[in-house]
Design an enzyme around this catalytic site. Structure first.
Site, PDB file in Angstrom:
ATOM      1  N   GLU A   1       0.317  -0.567   5.956  1.00  0.00           N
ATOM      2  CA  GLU A   1       0.604  -0.341   6.813  1.00  0.00           C
ATOM      3  C   GLU A   1       0.220   1.116   6.592  1.00  0.00           C
ATOM      4  O   GLU A   1       1.326   1.868   7.500  1.00  0.00           O
ATOM      5  CB  GLU A   1       2.683  -0.730   6.071  1.00  0.00           C
ATOM      6  CG  GLU A   1       4.034  -0.813   6.840  1.00  0.00           C
ATOM      7  CD  GLU A   1       4.097   1.077   7.155  1.00  0.00           C
ATOM      8  OE1 GLU A   1       5.011   1.241   7.684  1.00  0.00           O
ATOM      9  OE2 GLU A   1       3.637   1.544   6.157  1.00  0.00           O
TER      10      GLU A   1
ATOM     11  N   ASP B   1       0.589  -1.360  -0.179  1.00  0.00           N
ATOM     12  CA  ASP B   1      -0.149  -0.649   0.008  1.00  0.00           C
ATOM     13  C   ASP B   1       0.891   1.189  -0.099  1.00  0.00           C
ATOM     14  O   ASP B   1       1.709   1.063   0.411  1.00  0.00           O
ATOM     15  CB  ASP B   1      -0.853   0.015   0.986  1.00  0.00           C
ATOM     16  CG  ASP B   1       0.029  -0.056   2.670  1.00  0.00           C
ATOM     17  OD1 ASP B   1       1.074  -1.133   2.542  1.00  0.00           O
ATOM     18  OD2 ASP B   1      -0.855   0.543   3.406  1.00  0.00           O
TER      19      ASP B   1
END
Length: 380
Positions: free
Chosen positions: A133, A68
């Protein structure tokens, strides 16, 4: 090493803004599956997590990363589309180029080359990827670690590819991180007219002396604590204050304050929470706090992984790395409590989360060999 550039480009082209993976993990799973890795998808809520492993038994070496990325901000501020990878002046531009799709691509190349050269390597080599994250980090590695504890999966060594380098690839090896603790404080007052303060109770005015005390405190003074000298000082920071009705003649009925601690191993979250409550109680506030414990601090002492990483960085990067515990947080905070040795090493971090994020092509091309050699020192 042109392949690492092409794979990084493929990953950048997938707009995987947290918690959307946008197909990054499927691409990686296909490649590593073809290389003989066992593939396990571990979705939790809206988050995708990937575990790909080769070999069996101990020791277990894991590359840790995330697919991400943070939002781009105003697209018009970028010199080129942030999700259309662009090469200019020896750099690869795009959201996630440095944080951390370049490192993830280098992981994949390193793993493919390692198992091809050492099909009968000892122990287990693996990669763990998440799409959570950069966000709340609730359903990502935190949840995977819970799954691992329940299933008996252990980890001996973990290297995360967070962009840690400062000015030159390999000039910094992260060996620990401070803990993080966030709170949302609501101070309750009594709404009223500003012309009649005696009939109201202003929660902003009430909160200010207590907040000034918390902001001004030197949190580590008077507390000689183990490991303190190896970490930046414990820090209390207010990130937002909100109050008011929108009218300038109304005393608000409540004030909300968002704050965060970054703390060294001398503290634990529960201790800091007690200290904050004690300060607010001393000032007689009527309040409530919603706490979020983001992760306790950790430190990897001298050991096999730290030595291996240092030796490879000196040999491959031509610089003795600064081994420190600075910076923010990473998913390594969830792996370290499993008893694993954990270090962080990746590209230069100067452009991360910024407009025109980029990674230097020569650095990107060198990363797979660095990562592969660290594994070879530990698993061959």
């Amino acid at each position: 090493m042109q392949d690492v550039i092409e794979l990084t480009r493929e990953l950048i082209a997938r707009p995987s803004v947290t918690p959307d993976d946008a197909g990054c993990q499927a691409l990686i799973a296909e490649r590593l599956g073809n290389a003989g890795f066992r593939i396990e998808h571990l979705p939790f809520g809206p988050v995708k997590n990937l575990w790909a492993a080769h070999g069996s038994g101990s020791p277990v070496f894991v590359f840790l990363g995330h697919t991400d990325v943070v939002p781009t901000g105003p697209v018009e501020a970028w010199a080129s589309d942030p999700f259309v990878p662009s090469i200019r002046d020896g750099k690869l531009y795009g959201r996630g180029a440095a944080d951390m799709k370049g490192s993830v691509a280098a992981f994949v190349l390193a793993l493919e080359e390692f198992v091809a050269a050492h099909p009968q390597h000892r122990g287990t080599v693996a990669v763990l990827l998440t799409s959570d994250e950069e966000g709340d980090a609730i359903d990502g590695v935190r949840r995977v670690v819970e799954h691992f504890r329940a299933s008996g999966q252990h980890i001996d060594y973990c290297l995360t590819g967070e962009p840690s380098s400062k000015e030159k690839l390999g000039d910094l090896l992260r060996v620990g991180r401070r803990g993080t603790l966030s709170g949302t404080l609501t101070v309750r007052g009594i709404q009223g007219h500003v012309a009649y303060p005696e009939k109201a109770r202003n929660p902003i005015h009430q909160a200010m002396p207590a907040l000034a005390e918390l902001c001004g405190r030197r949190w580590d003074e008077g507390f000689p604590r183990e490991g303190e000298a190896l970490f930046p000082p414990t820090s209390f920071q207010i990130s937002n204050i909100h109050a008011g009705t929108g009218a300038n003649n109304v005393i608000p009925g409540a004030c909300e304050v968002v704050f965060n601690f970054r703390y060294n191993p001398g503290w634990r979250a529960a201790e800091l929470e007690r200290e904050v409550h004690a300060a607010l109680d001393r000032h007689g506030l009527e309040y409530s706090i919603a706490w979020h414990r983001g992760g306790e601090p950790f430190l990897t002492g001298e050991g096999a992984l730290r030595r291996a990483a240092r030796e490879v960085m000196i040999a491959r990067c031509g610089v003795v790395p600064d081994e420190n515990t600075g910076g923010g947080t990473s998913d390594a905070r969830f792996i370290a409590p499993m008893g694993a040795e954990v270090v962080e090493m990746g590209p230069i971090n100067a452009s991360i989360h910024k407009v025109d994020e980029h990674v230097a092509l020569d650095e990107l091309q060198r990363l797979p060999a660095i990562y592969r050699e660290i594994v070879e020192k530990l698993l061959t």
